[in-house]
Design a protein around this motif. Sequence first.
Motif, mmCIF file in Angstrom:
data_model
loop_
_atom_site.group_PDB
_atom_site.id
_atom_site.type_symbol
_atom_site.label_atom_id
_atom_site.label_comp_id
_atom_site.label_asym_id
_atom_site.label_seq_id
_atom_site.Cartn_x
_atom_site.Cartn_y
_atom_site.Cartn_z
ATOM 1 N N UNK A 141 14.981 -3.284 -6.860
ATOM 2 C CA UNK A 141 14.364 -2.980 -5.570
ATOM 3 C C UNK A 141 13.981 -1.508 -5.508
ATOM 4 N N UNK A 142 14.907 -0.645 -5.991
ATOM 5 C CA UNK A 142 14.625 0.792 -5.970
ATOM 6 C C UNK A 142 13.474 1.116 -6.926
ATOM 7 N N UNK A 182 10.865 -0.523 -7.579
ATOM 8 C CA UNK A 182 9.536 -0.774 -6.988
ATOM 9 C C UNK A 182 9.029 0.444 -6.224
ATOM 10 N N UNK A 183 9.936 1.120 -5.537
ATOM 11 C CA UNK A 183 9.536 2.320 -4.789
ATOM 12 C C UNK A 183 9.051 3.381 -5.764
ATOM 13 N N UNK A 220 5.642 2.266 -7.395
ATOM 14 C CA UNK A 220 4.489 2.387 -6.493
ATOM 15 C C UNK A 220 4.113 3.847 -6.242
ATOM 16 N N UNK A 274 2.421 1.132 4.829
ATOM 17 C CA UNK A 274 1.704 1.537 3.618
ATOM 18 C C UNK A 274 1.860 0.483 2.521
ATOM 19 N N UNK A 275 3.105 -0.030 2.369
ATOM 20 C CA UNK A 275 3.342 -1.070 1.359
ATOM 21 C C UNK A 275 2.561 -2.336 1.695
ATOM 22 N N UNK A 293 -0.913 -1.916 0.424
ATOM 23 C CA UNK A 293 -0.961 -2.131 -1.029
ATOM 24 C C UNK A 293 -0.874 -3.614 -1.333
ATOM 25 N N UNK A 344 3.949 -10.355 -2.808
ATOM 26 C CA UNK A 344 4.044 -8.956 -3.208
ATOM 27 C C UNK A 344 5.387 -8.437 -2.706
ATOM 28 N N UNK A 345 6.285 -8.102 -3.649
ATOM 29 C CA UNK A 345 7.602 -7.626 -3.211
ATOM 30 C C UNK A 345 7.497 -6.224 -2.625
ATOM 31 N N UNK A 359 9.694 -2.823 -1.164
ATOM 32 C CA UNK A 359 10.969 -2.123 -1.003
ATOM 33 C C UNK A 359 10.757 -0.981 -0.038
ATOM 34 N N UNK A 360 11.666 -0.847 0.905
ATOM 35 C CA UNK A 360 11.555 0.261 1.867
ATOM 36 C C UNK A 360 12.672 1.245 1.571
ATOM 37 N N UNK A 375 14.755 -4.610 1.116
ATOM 38 C CA UNK A 375 13.696 -5.353 0.440
ATOM 39 C C UNK A 375 13.113 -6.434 1.339
#
Lengths: 127, 616
Positions: A32-33, A35-36, A39, B292-293, B296, B310-311, B313-314, B327
């Motif tokens: 999960x991390x 992906x940040x 991106x 923003x995600x 995308x 589309x996965x 993550x914040x 997530x």
Amino acid sequence: MVQFVARLQEKGRLLDFIMDDIAAYDNESVGAAARIVHQGCCEVLQDSFTIETVFPGEEMESITLADNYDSHSYRLIGKVPEAAPFVGQVLHRGWKTTRVNLPQVVNTAKHIEVARSIIAPADVEIN
Amino acid sequence: MDTLYAIGIDLGTSNSALALAALDGSTPSTPVQIVTVEQLTSATTSARNTTLPSALYLCTEPEQRSFATLAWQEQTPAHVIGQFANDHGFRSPQRLVTSAKSWLCQHHHDPQKPLLPWQSQLDNIMLSPFEAQVQLLRHLRSALLDHPDYSLNADTLSRCKVTITVPASFDEVARILTAEAATEAGWGEVALLEEQQAAFYHWLDQSGEQWRQQISAGEIILVCDVGGGTADFSLIAVSDDDGELQLERISVGDHILLGGDNMDLALAYTLKAELEGRGTKIDSVQFSSLTLSCRRGKEQLFDNDELQSYPISIPSRGSSLFAKTITSQLSREQLTAIVLEGFLPLLSIDEQPTQRPQSGLQESGLNYATDPVLSKHLAQFLVRSQINYETNAALSPLNNSTQGQHNGLRYIRPSAVLFNGGVFKSQPIRRRVVDILQQFNDDVPLRELGGANFDLAVAKGAAFYTASITKGDGIRIKAGTARSYYIGLESSMPAIPGLIPALKALCVVPQGMEEGAEFSLTKQQFGLMTGQPVDFRFFSSSVRAGDVVGDQLETTDELEETSQLEITLPSIAGQPSQRIPVTLHSHITDLGTLELWMQHDESGQRWKIEFNVRGH
């Protein structure tokens, strides 16, 4: 250089990712991390460079290089003969950039000093 | 010899851009280039980017002392403009000015009053929307002067030809304010061009001589422009004049505050509600990251048919990324339901935007569109365009195939569409708009004109247009004023207690009045008070192409009130205030701005009427 790392941290949290103890977390949390990081860092790289592969074809394709091949673009490995032709398979296509647009540090003594040390300021929220 | 340039400025709601073409006279056309704009990218670094986010961040005093300065700045100004303003300011929205442009055409507020950031509590440092535009334009000018690729200085720049684009839907007040902001920013006198026409000029430039093969006489082309926060539509008719193709802009839509950002927000609110359903709360900064995600995700899912979700993550606010990342994921079903079916459903032409019943009290911010369904706004535009067309026989004649009828409702059926704006980078969104238009057209196919550049077309098209009018070559879109304008006249009738005399409207500028044209209303004289300021009410319409100067409407009900006009005539020496007879004259300057004059025929003296844009 520090400022480029600062961009990767600002947009892609790269330092938070690297500096944390990865062993303490399961793959799901790391994924999960990631992906940040993916991106954000991707965005920074695309802002600063136009990235393409060195070899335009697919990996595992065969290639023949002449005597005057560009040794910066192609690295010969394995059983390399003394002279051309060099016949082999592309293991990795390589990367290159056709454009560089790095952020410039604004040219004053004070800012250069700050720019060489602070990668990310501490955030203080006021309510 | 100094190189002079034709310069196009796209002063956008969310992003601005600058383009130019060299005017060396010898070559018929030099290619248009985008001028990169230097801006801060962090507190200590700067970069030259193709666009300048139209964002201003109002610095605190310590920030002013510590932030870096750009090459042309002697000290840090009170605001940072561009990318760093956006990146830094979203954490402190109280200090971030965005969308200032949309405030220029709000009728409830005076755009020269310090209103921004809207609802901020920083009374003493707030900016007026007008001042924000001046700052953006000043930044663009400094960046161009400082750019190493063009050796321009203040003198050579003052001899360049400059065009600023404005939405076709801008009324005269917003247009004049834009031109005045440019002058105040040091650009000198600028010409104005509608953004949707600029996008079309860019298409002409891209197509070269081929454009004559791509469109033919009798066609109507829809320019469908959806930016981050606004939607604007225009129609361009193609006709044949002695074997030469002519282009005429026959209709423009209203300024609709609805765009791509609304789609991203709608997606983000949906995912936020899902997260809250699972007991996860996110704060406003995390919500910005989620939005923003979602953008995308929207782009990726639309670009790649095979992707089902589309996965997302914040990130946490603190430095612990592994432990606190939240997530979520955006699924294709959600995207289709929200973006395509929510904003762009396939509808019948008679479905018009719903107006929410007005509540007694309303927050008086920007006048956002109340109906988010873009398809309905498009339907309304095509119906209103037909109404406008029917009022004026002088507009380019239309083929039967470009006019439709559905249950008695008549509307225009465009045969091709040109897209502009970042939303349309996604092919499925373009495809959907084409499908909507084809459904309106009773399934008659409709073409998409290719070669669009969704982000930079407006700036490039404006530079191309400026270069071709300066050299006197190239085709021009016949356009003129997009609206007709009226002055409110109090009826002369006997006073009746409790009854306010009805306001009549007198047409002073007809739709389609072109640059350089002048009209005089010499048959009618008006009594004007001297020695004190006098106000007039000023109205406009985009659907009354048939009105000519001097036409009187019995009511102002169908018109939009645009602004107030003010004039002060000095008293004649030694005489008290009195009414003197004057006649009205209107003039569109060569640069495309409207001027109204009052003339005292006896003495030949004229006075200019000023647009008084205070809120009312």
